[in-house]
Design a protein around this motif. Structure first.
Motif, PDB file in Angstrom:
ATOM      1  N   PRO A 212     -18.686   3.714  14.554  1.00 16.54           N
ATOM      2  CA  PRO A 212     -17.296   3.681  14.741  1.00 16.54           C
ATOM      3  C   PRO A 212     -16.518   3.594  13.526  1.00 16.54           C
ATOM      4  N   GLU A 213     -16.871   2.734  12.664  1.00 17.61           N
ATOM      5  CA  GLU A 213     -16.140   2.522  11.223  1.00 17.61           C
ATOM      6  C   GLU A 213     -16.328   3.567  10.369  1.00 17.61           C
ATOM      7  N   ARG A 214     -17.521   3.938  10.501  1.00 18.72           N
ATOM      8  CA  ARG A 214     -18.087   5.160   9.507  1.00 18.72           C
ATOM      9  C   ARG A 214     -17.113   6.590  10.013  1.00 18.72           C
ATOM     10  N   ALA A 215     -16.888   6.693  11.045  1.00 22.02           N
ATOM     11  CA  ALA A 215     -15.930   7.796  11.757  1.00 22.02           C
ATOM     12  C   ALA A 215     -14.765   7.899  11.049  1.00 22.02           C
ATOM     13  N   LEU A 216     -14.301   6.457  10.625  1.00 30.12           N
ATOM     14  CA  LEU A 216     -13.065   6.493   9.982  1.00 30.12           C
ATOM     15  C   LEU A 216     -12.980   6.426   8.306  1.00 30.12           C
ATOM     16  N   PHE A 217     -14.165   7.126   7.919  1.00 21.79           N
ATOM     17  CA  PHE A 217     -14.137   6.714   6.414  1.00 21.79           C
ATOM     18  C   PHE A 217     -12.991   7.315   5.417  1.00 21.79           C
ATOM     19  N   SER A 218     -12.412   8.550   6.101  1.00 16.91           N
ATOM     20  CA  SER A 218     -11.422   8.998   5.220  1.00 16.91           C
ATOM     21  C   SER A 218     -10.317   8.073   5.391  1.00 16.91           C
ATOM     22  N   GLN A 219      -9.833   7.547   6.665  1.00 20.43           N
ATOM     23  CA  GLN A 219      -8.719   6.598   6.541  1.00 20.43           C
ATOM     24  C   GLN A 219      -9.009   5.202   5.744  1.00 20.43           C
ATOM     25  N   TYR A 220     -10.260   4.975   5.580  1.00 13.80           N
ATOM     26  CA  TYR A 220     -10.572   3.922   4.757  1.00 13.80           C
ATOM     27  C   TYR A 220     -10.317   4.283   3.214  1.00 13.80           C
ATOM     28  N   MET A 221     -10.750   5.231   3.001  1.00 12.43           N
ATOM     29  CA  MET A 221     -10.409   5.783   1.523  1.00 12.43           C
ATOM     30  C   MET A 221      -9.105   5.843   1.254  1.00 12.43           C
ATOM     31  N   GLU A 222      -8.243   6.303   1.983  1.00 13.67           N
ATOM     32  CA  GLU A 222      -6.960   6.153   2.029  1.00 13.67           C
ATOM     33  C   GLU A 222      -6.312   4.958   1.663  1.00 13.67           C
ATOM     34  N   ALA A 223      -6.898   3.990   2.411  1.00 17.44           N
ATOM     35  CA  ALA A 223      -6.146   2.546   2.631  1.00 17.44           C
ATOM     36  C   ALA A 223      -6.750   1.921   1.198  1.00 17.44           C
ATOM     37  N   TYR A 224      -7.946   2.127   0.867  1.00 21.57           N
ATOM     38  CA  TYR A 224      -8.305   1.616  -0.461  1.00 21.57           C
ATOM     39  C   TYR A 224      -7.705   2.266  -1.610  1.00 21.57           C
ATOM     40  N   GLU A 225      -7.294   3.493  -1.462  1.00 22.44           N
ATOM     41  CA  GLU A 225      -6.631   4.049  -2.789  1.00 22.44           C
ATOM     42  C   GLU A 225      -5.069   3.403  -2.768  1.00 22.44           C
ATOM     43  N   THR A 226      -4.447   3.053  -1.685  1.00 26.38           N
ATOM     44  CA  THR A 226      -3.126   2.914  -1.834  1.00 26.38           C
ATOM     45  C   THR A 226      -3.296   1.188  -2.251  1.00 26.38           C
ATOM     46  N   ALA A 227      -4.115   0.452  -1.518  1.00 28.55           N
ATOM     47  CA  ALA A 227      -4.459  -1.008  -1.882  1.00 28.55           C
ATOM     48  C   ALA A 227      -4.497  -1.054  -3.715  1.00 28.55           C
ATOM     49  N   ILE A 228      -5.523  -0.316  -4.164  1.00 30.64           N
ATOM     50  CA  ILE A 228      -5.878  -0.516  -5.364  1.00 30.64           C
ATOM     51  C   ILE A 228      -4.530  -0.227  -6.225  1.00 30.64           C
ATOM     52  N   ASN A 229      -3.714   0.800  -5.968  1.00 29.96           N
ATOM     53  CA  ASN A 229      -2.745   1.119  -6.628  1.00 29.96           C
ATOM     54  C   ASN A 229      -1.403   0.310  -6.687  1.00 29.96           C
ATOM     55  N   GLU A 230      -1.523  -0.272  -5.452  1.00 27.39           N
ATOM     56  CA  GLU A 230      -0.563  -1.368  -5.343  1.00 27.39           C
ATOM     57  C   GLU A 230      -0.559  -2.735  -5.891  1.00 27.39           C
ATOM     58  N   THR A 231      -2.098  -3.059  -6.160  1.00 24.09           N
ATOM     59  CA  THR A 231      -2.319  -4.233  -6.681  1.00 24.09           C
ATOM     60  C   THR A 231      -3.009  -4.338  -7.883  1.00 24.09           C
ATOM     61  N   SER A 232      -3.353  -3.449  -8.431  1.00 22.66           N
ATOM     62  CA  SER A 232      -4.327  -3.490  -9.807  1.00 22.66           C
ATOM     63  C   SER A 232      -3.016  -3.637 -11.199  1.00 22.66           C
ATOM     64  N   LYS A 233      -3.271  -5.073 -11.606  1.00 20.24           N
ATOM     65  CA  LYS A 233      -2.414  -5.395 -12.550  1.00 20.24           C
ATOM     66  C   LYS A 233      -3.173  -6.037 -13.740  1.00 20.24           C
ATOM     67  N   ASP A 234      -2.820  -6.346 -14.819  1.00 21.08           N
ATOM     68  CA  ASP A 234      -3.509  -6.692 -15.926  1.00 21.08           C
ATOM     69  C   ASP A 234      -4.085  -8.073 -15.739  1.00 21.08           C
ATOM     70  N   HIS A 235      -3.255  -8.805 -14.922  1.00 21.07           N
ATOM     71  CA  HIS A 235      -3.846 -10.237 -14.705  1.00 21.07           C
ATOM     72  C   HIS A 235      -4.706 -10.250 -13.319  1.00 21.07           C
ATOM     73  N   ALA A 236      -4.868  -9.061 -12.717  1.00 23.40           N
ATOM     74  CA  ALA A 236      -5.968  -9.012 -11.643  1.00 23.40           C
ATOM     75  C   ALA A 236      -6.240  -7.606 -11.337  1.00 23.40           C
ATOM     76  N   PRO A 237      -7.102  -7.122 -12.209  1.00 22.23           N
ATOM     77  CA  PRO A 237      -7.344  -5.711 -12.569  1.00 22.23           C
ATOM     78  C   PRO A 237      -8.354  -5.368 -11.477  1.00 22.23           C
ATOM     79  N   TRP A 238      -8.368  -4.082 -11.004  1.00 22.67           N
ATOM     80  CA  TRP A 238      -9.363  -3.532 -10.085  1.00 22.67           C
ATOM     81  C   TRP A 238     -10.290  -2.635 -11.230  1.00 22.67           C
TER      82      TRP A 238
END
Length: 289
Positions: A212-238
């Motif tokens: 069931p989680e695999r069926a939501l793969f694209s939604q997870y990718m969107e969530a990852y993209e947003t989270a990475i963009n929101e929180t990648s900082k010099d002191h805590a890089p992604w």
């Protein structure tokens, strides 16, 4: 082999998951990568010993990925050679009722690495803006909110801000943070899930809940993209690693960790003149036995 991937996969600027390859496109062969990993593990062990001896800083490695992306095997292959006394691994599952009775960061504070240690989070505080964003109803278990309608844009902005503040606080108090996303393709994930079914020794790894989680793969990718963009900082890089080739993801990860430890300017304690004199006396005492 004079190869270093520590800066190749660091998120700088706007990150797009669709424009990021999940497979390694370089010239390093699997055989070369396997040999390189062996060499780098020796270097990591020495740096971990220096971190432990220095005792003034700690390192937190955050691993995030979809199911079957290789988090567990990466921990085994990358950290298998370090001294277990100086390294802790925490795997975060669904929060318990006690954990739900606190704020979403509480349980992560409890397992942070003390000074001199390497801490590894297998999944992490980011689950609260990943799985909980794909399944907003999970947030209702915290009992602070009464409806999924409460989880609007402002709610998620506050969560990202909390994470940024949490990581900034850690970095200001002696903890260096590395965040690694193992970027696996949906096709490769399918192959690995099928391997878990077809290979008897891997059957225990398969869970029907993965589908069931695999069926939501694209939604997870969107969530990852947003989270990475929101929180990648010099002191805590992604760092986003192409994870379709497990051997390469391991090589890239260990080089990122080594490069980070080297930049921490770790030093073995210096002995005072009195300590040096006592050391020589102890040596002579042993020789005189």
């Amino acid at each position: 082999m004079d190869t270093n991937f520590s800066d190749d996969f660091k998120v700088n600027g706007k990150f797009s998951i669709k424009k990021t390859s999940t497979s390694y496109q370089g010239k390093l062969t699997k055989e070369e990568g396997t040999q390189l990993l062996i060499q780098e593990k020796e270097k990591l062990r020495e740096l971990q010993e220096r971190l432990y001896a220095d005792g003034s800083q700690s390192l937190l490695v955050v691993l995030q990925a979809m199911d079957a992306a290789g988090k567990d095997s990466m921990i085994e292959h990358v950290f298998g050679g370090v001294n277990p006394q100086g390294c802790n691994v925490t795997s975060f599952k669904t929060p318990s009722s006690k954990e739900y009775s606190h704020d979403f960061l509480w349980r992560h504070y409890l397992t942070l690495p003390q000074k001199g240690m390497i801490g590894i989070f297998n999944r992490s505080h980011y689950e609260s803006v990943l799985v909980c964003k794909v399944h907003p109803e999970y947030n209702l278990s915290e009992k602070t909110w009464s409806s999924v309608q409460d989880f609007d844009d402002k709610f998620w902005e506050n969560r990202y801000e909390s994470i940024r503040n949490f990581e900034k606080h850690l970095s200001q108090n002696g903890t260096t943070i590395i965040k690694i996303f193992l970027n696996v393709s949906k096709d490769e994930q399918k192959k690995r899930l099928l391997d878990r079914i077809d290979e008897q020794e891997k059957n225990w790894k398969f869970s029907a809940a993965d589908l069931p989680e695999r069926a939501l793969f694209s939604q997870y990718m969107e969530a990852y993209e947003t989270a990475i963009n929101e929180t990648s900082k010099d002191h805590a890089p992604w760092y986003v690693l192409p994870a379709d080739n497990k051997w390469f993801a391991r090589v890239a990860a260990i080089q990122i960790i080594i490069d980070t430890l080297e930049k921490m300017n770790l030093k073995y304690p210096k002995l005072s003149e009195k300590d040096k004199e006592d050391l020589q006396k102890a040596k002579q005492q042993l020789l005189d036995e």
